[in-house]
Enzyme design. Structure first.
Site, PDB file in Angstrom:
ATOM      1  N   ASP A   1     -14.141   6.873  10.284  1.00 39.77           N
ATOM      2  CA  ASP A   1     -14.563   5.493  10.540  1.00 39.77           C
ATOM      3  C   ASP A   1     -15.226   4.936   9.275  1.00 39.77           C
ATOM      4  O   ASP A   1     -16.036   5.605   8.624  1.00 39.77           O
ATOM      5  CB  ASP A   1     -15.547   5.459  11.723  1.00 39.77           C
ATOM      6  CG  ASP A   1     -15.708   4.060  12.280  1.00 39.77           C
ATOM      7  OD1 ASP A   1     -15.301   3.823  13.427  1.00 39.77           O
ATOM      8  OD2 ASP A   1     -16.244   3.183  11.548  1.00 39.77           O
TER       9      ASP A   1
ATOM     10  N   VAL B   1     -11.570  -3.465  17.691  1.00 39.81           N
ATOM     11  CA  VAL B   1     -10.223  -3.345  17.125  1.00 39.81           C
ATOM     12  C   VAL B   1      -9.270  -3.086  18.292  1.00 39.81           C
ATOM     13  O   VAL B   1      -9.394  -2.071  18.989  1.00 39.81           O
ATOM     14  CB  VAL B   1     -10.134  -2.210  16.086  1.00 39.81           C
ATOM     15  CG1 VAL B   1      -8.697  -2.032  15.615  1.00 39.81           C
ATOM     16  CG2 VAL B   1     -11.055  -2.492  14.896  1.00 39.81           C
TER      17      VAL B   1
ATOM     18  N   HIS C   1      -8.050   3.587  20.460  1.00 33.78           N
ATOM     19  CA  HIS C   1      -8.572   4.658  19.604  1.00 33.78           C
ATOM     20  C   HIS C   1      -9.663   5.400  20.338  1.00 33.78           C
ATOM     21  O   HIS C   1     -10.370   4.835  21.171  1.00 33.78           O
ATOM     22  CB  HIS C   1      -9.095   4.100  18.276  1.00 33.78           C
ATOM     23  CG  HIS C   1     -10.042   2.957  18.416  1.00 33.78           C
ATOM     24  ND1 HIS C   1      -9.627   1.670  18.706  1.00 33.78           N
ATOM     25  CD2 HIS C   1     -11.390   2.903  18.337  1.00 33.78           C
ATOM     26  CE1 HIS C   1     -10.674   0.878  18.779  1.00 33.78           C
ATOM     27  NE2 HIS C   1     -11.763   1.597  18.569  1.00 33.78           N
TER      28      HIS C   1
ATOM     29  N   HIS D   1     -13.083   7.484  19.590  1.00 32.01           N
ATOM     30  CA  HIS D   1     -14.097   7.846  18.606  1.00 32.01           C
ATOM     31  C   HIS D   1     -14.500   9.307  18.826  1.00 32.01           C
ATOM     32  O   HIS D   1     -14.744   9.726  19.968  1.00 32.01           O
ATOM     33  CB  HIS D   1     -15.366   7.012  18.799  1.00 32.01           C
ATOM     34  CG  HIS D   1     -15.210   5.535  18.566  1.00 32.01           C
ATOM     35  ND1 HIS D   1     -15.657   4.912  17.417  1.00 32.01           N
ATOM     36  CD2 HIS D   1     -14.696   4.551  19.347  1.00 32.01           C
ATOM     37  CE1 HIS D   1     -15.429   3.613  17.503  1.00 32.01           C
ATOM     38  NE2 HIS D   1     -14.848   3.360  18.669  1.00 32.01           N
TER      39      HIS D   1
HETATM   40  P1  5GP Z   1     -14.270  -0.278  18.506  1.00 33.51           P
HETATM   41  O1  5GP Z   1     -15.485  -1.129  18.327  1.00 33.51           O
HETATM   42  O2  5GP Z   1     -13.034  -1.125  18.633  1.00 33.51           O
HETATM   43  O3  5GP Z   1     -14.383   0.765  19.567  1.00 33.51           O
HETATM   44  O4  5GP Z   1     -14.161   0.573  17.166  1.00 33.51           O
HETATM   45  C1  5GP Z   1     -13.533   0.119  16.030  1.00 33.51           C
HETATM   46  C2  5GP Z   1     -14.002   1.001  14.906  1.00 33.51           C
HETATM   47  O5  5GP Z   1     -13.124   0.839  13.828  1.00 33.51           O
HETATM   48  C3  5GP Z   1     -15.404   0.689  14.405  1.00 33.51           C
HETATM   49  O6  5GP Z   1     -16.233   1.834  14.524  1.00 33.51           O
HETATM   50  C4  5GP Z   1     -15.187   0.275  12.949  1.00 33.51           C
HETATM   51  O7  5GP Z   1     -16.201   0.737  12.092  1.00 33.51           O
HETATM   52  C5  5GP Z   1     -13.848   0.906  12.637  1.00 33.51           C
HETATM   53  N1  5GP Z   1     -13.073   0.187  11.651  1.00 33.51           N
HETATM   54  C6  5GP Z   1     -12.834  -1.161  11.619  1.00 33.51           C
HETATM   55  N2  5GP Z   1     -12.066  -1.479  10.567  1.00 33.51           N
HETATM   56  C7  5GP Z   1     -11.792  -0.294   9.927  1.00 33.51           C
HETATM   57  C8  5GP Z   1     -11.032   0.008   8.762  1.00 33.51           C
HETATM   58  O8  5GP Z   1     -10.441  -0.840   8.102  1.00 33.51           O
HETATM   59  N3  5GP Z   1     -10.994   1.315   8.387  1.00 33.51           N
HETATM   60  C9  5GP Z   1     -11.623   2.307   9.102  1.00 33.51           C
HETATM   61  N4  5GP Z   1     -11.513   3.563   8.641  1.00 33.51           N
HETATM   62  N5  5GP Z   1     -12.350   2.038  10.210  1.00 33.51           N
HETATM   63  C10 5GP Z   1     -12.432   0.752  10.610  1.00 33.51           C
END
Ligand code: 5GP
Length: 116
Positions: free
Chosen positions: A33, A98, A102, A104
């Site tokens: 992340d 996003v 996914h 985590h």
């Molecule tokens: P969500 O909030 O959708 O559960 O998690 C999305 C995760 O994607 C977040 O923890 C954020 O830091 C990570 N993330 C967003 N954009 C990118 C990126 O361009 N590259 C990587 N490696 N992680 C990303």
């Protein structure tokens, strides 16, 4: 986001933007992340662009099982022998930012409960 527009994770899968990839196979990819919330914070992502868990369908059952076994494999590879937290944020109220499914993997420190 429009269904025809690639998510940021699809761009990582296609190597259009960089990421620290730690695992890949024909169905899934795992990368660190970019904004880690724990000493180890890895995302396990299906290559199939399912937007969120609530969009998965019964025909996706093999992929969904594969993702969990990939979590196990990646966590072992990362040395998380004392345990880890897995999180799937789903939809705006679930904290998802996003819209490409996914999982985590968070580890390397004790996790609190309940989560925020
Ligand atoms: P969500 O909030 O959708 O559960 O998690 C999305 C995760 O994607 C977040 O923890 C954020 O830091 C990570 N993330 C967003 N954009 C990118 C990126 O361009 N590259 C990587 N490696 N992680 C990303």
């Amino acid at each position: 986001m429009s269904q025809t527009q690639d998510s940021i994770f699809t761009k990582i899968i296609k190597r259009e933007i960089p990421a620290d990839i730690v695992y890949e196979d024909e169905l899934a990819i795992a990368f660190k992340d970019v904004n880690p919330q724990a000493p180890i914070h890895i995302l396990v992502v299906p290559k199939q662009p399912i937007a969120k868990l609530s969009d998965a369908e019964s025909q996706d059952h093999r992929l969904m099982g594969h993702l969990l076994l990939t979590v196990k494999r990646v966590a072992e590879q990362a040395g998380l022998v004392n345990g880890y937290r897995t999180v799937i944020n789903t939809g705006p109220e679930g904290g998802q930012t996003v819209f490409h499914l996914h999982i985590h993997i968070l580890g390397g420190r004790p996790m609190g409960w309940p989560p925020g």
